[in-house]
Scaffold this motif. Structure first.
Motif, short mmCIF file in Angstrom:
data_model
loop_
_atom_site.label_atom_id
_atom_site.label_comp_id
_atom_site.label_asym_id
_atom_site.label_seq_id
_atom_site.Cartn_x
_atom_site.Cartn_y
_atom_site.Cartn_z
N THR A 1 0.82 -1.22 0.00
CA THR A 1 0.00 0.00 0.00
C THR A 1 0.85 1.26 0.00
OG1 THR A 1 -1.73 -1.17 1.20
CG2 THR A 1 -1.84 1.22 1.19
N ILE B 1 0.73 3.27 -3.60
CA ILE B 1 -0.26 4.33 -3.56
C ILE B 1 0.32 5.51 -2.81
CG2 ILE B 1 -2.57 4.99 -2.83
CD1 ILE B 1 -3.35 2.09 -2.94
N PRO C 1 -0.50 9.51 -1.70
CA PRO C 1 -1.36 10.69 -1.75
C PRO C 1 -0.55 11.87 -2.24
CG PRO C 1 -0.78 10.17 0.52
CD PRO C 1 -0.24 9.07 -0.33
N HIS D 1 -14.97 11.65 -3.27
CA HIS D 1 -14.12 10.49 -3.00
C HIS D 1 -13.17 10.81 -1.85
CE1 HIS D 1 -15.69 8.21 -6.34
NE2 HIS D 1 -15.72 9.36 -6.98
N SER D 2 -12.10 10.03 -1.76
CA SER D 2 -11.17 10.17 -0.65
C SER D 2 -10.62 11.58 -0.56
CB SER D 2 -10.02 9.17 -0.83
OG SER D 2 -8.98 9.44 0.06
N ASN E 1 -7.69 12.32 -0.15
CA ASN E 1 -6.41 12.34 -0.85
C ASN E 1 -6.60 11.86 -2.28
OD1 ASN E 1 -4.90 13.16 1.38
ND2 ASN E 1 -4.69 11.07 2.10
N TYR F 1 -5.20 9.52 -4.92
CA TYR F 1 -4.33 8.36 -5.00
C TYR F 1 -3.87 8.19 -6.44
CZ TYR F 1 -5.89 7.21 -0.32
OH TYR F 1 -6.14 7.25 1.03
N ASP G 1 -9.21 5.14 -7.47
CA ASP G 1 -9.68 4.76 -6.14
C ASP G 1 -8.52 4.20 -5.32
OD1 ASP G 1 -9.26 2.13 -6.96
OD2 ASP G 1 -11.39 1.60 -7.08
N THR G 2 -8.79 3.75 -4.12
CA THR G 2 -7.72 3.29 -3.23
C THR G 2 -7.05 2.02 -3.73
OG1 THR G 2 -9.35 2.15 -1.86
CG2 THR G 2 -8.69 4.37 -1.19
N ASN G 3 -7.68 1.30 -4.66
CA ASN G 3 -7.07 0.12 -5.29
C ASN G 3 -6.33 0.48 -6.57
OD1 ASN G 3 -8.11 -1.77 -3.37
ND2 ASN G 3 -10.12 -1.62 -4.37
#
Length: 258
Positions: free
Chosen positions: A146, A150, A152, A166-167, A169, A171, A237-239
């Motif tokens: 991670t 990824i 930020p 969304h987040s 941060n 990504y 996204d985070t993925n």
């Protein structure tokens, strides 16, 4: 049971035990691709190393260059190399996969090309060699990277960049090359000085890649511009799957491997 039958039975049991205990390529966490091949003089010459990494990702491996790897155990991974022969008629390439002890686990069929241009002939021969991987069903487990994969991003003012809805941060992939898939097609995302370039894999065109558009990360937003000049909002996204907001709905590009 006579001695001959006993010997056959023992040999069968030993071979069965070895067969069941031997690790498959899917049991390893990653494969390391060299940034320079011994038969070439420069780093990623003819983009052959990048193509090797892209194709490993395409066929179920988690492929990395050495400088992209997080803190991992050496023997949890595999190591790739190419054997080549540049002849008068054919360029030949064989893909070799070894473990951390140098034990050869897989050798592809020989890929050939008769093209005269160095870059094109290396690319075609490599793709032909990789056809051997198609039916292997390799599916390496994803590395827990991670922090490495990824990051930020921060704005020019030093604050966290915000993607609406969304987040908090933004990504973004930090790897120079990342493989993606969408609607059954393969894509390559290349990190550039100004953002990213997105290419679709189309066999037969120059370099087998067609540019789809570019991505820019600026002032807390990710923007996508296609080859016709149309601009759309986008986000990861985070993925690290990529989403492009089109009038017809979000277009998703799923990360194949980091």
């Amino acid at each position: 049971m006579n001695s001959k039958n006993i010997a056959i039975t023992v040999l069968f049991l030993i071979s069965s035990f070895i067969g069941f205990s031997q690790k498959t390529m899917s049991d390893y966490s990653y494969i390391e691709v060299p940034e320079v091949y011994e038969f070439l003089q420069k780093k990623d010459q003819y983009q052959l190393n990048s193509l090797t990494k892209f194709l490993f990702n395409k066929y179920g491996f988690n492929a990395y260059f050495s400088n992209e790897l997080p803190n991992v155990k050496k023997c949890d991974g595999l190591y790739a190399d190419l054997e080549t022969h540049l002849g008068f008629t054919y360029t030949k390439i064989v893909v070799v996969v070894k473990d951390c002890n140098g034990v050869e686990l897989y050798r592809s069929a020989e890929g050939r090309s008769k093209l005269k241009d160095y870059k094109k002939t290396y690319h075609q021969a490599l793709r032909n060699a990789f056809a051997s991987f198609e039916g292997l069903g390799v599916a390496q487990k994803k590395l827990d990277v991670t922090d490495a994969s990824i990051a930020p991003a921060t704005s020019v003012n030093g604050g966290d960049m915000v993607t609406p809805g969304h987040s908090s941060n933004v990504y973004v992939p930090t790897a120079r090359f990342s493989g993606y898939a969408s609607d059954g097609m393969s894509y390559l995302l290349r990190k550039t000085a100004s953002g990213y370039s997105l290419f679709q894999e189309v066999i037969g065109v120059e370099d087998d890649l067609v540019r789809v558009g570019t991505l820019a990360v600026e002032n807390g937003n990710v923007m996508f511009e296609d080859v016709n000049g149309s601009v759309s909002k986008a986000y990861f996204d985070t993925n690290l799957s990529l989403f492009i907001k089109l009038p017809s709905g979000d277009k998703k590009y799923e990360l194949v491997a980091n």
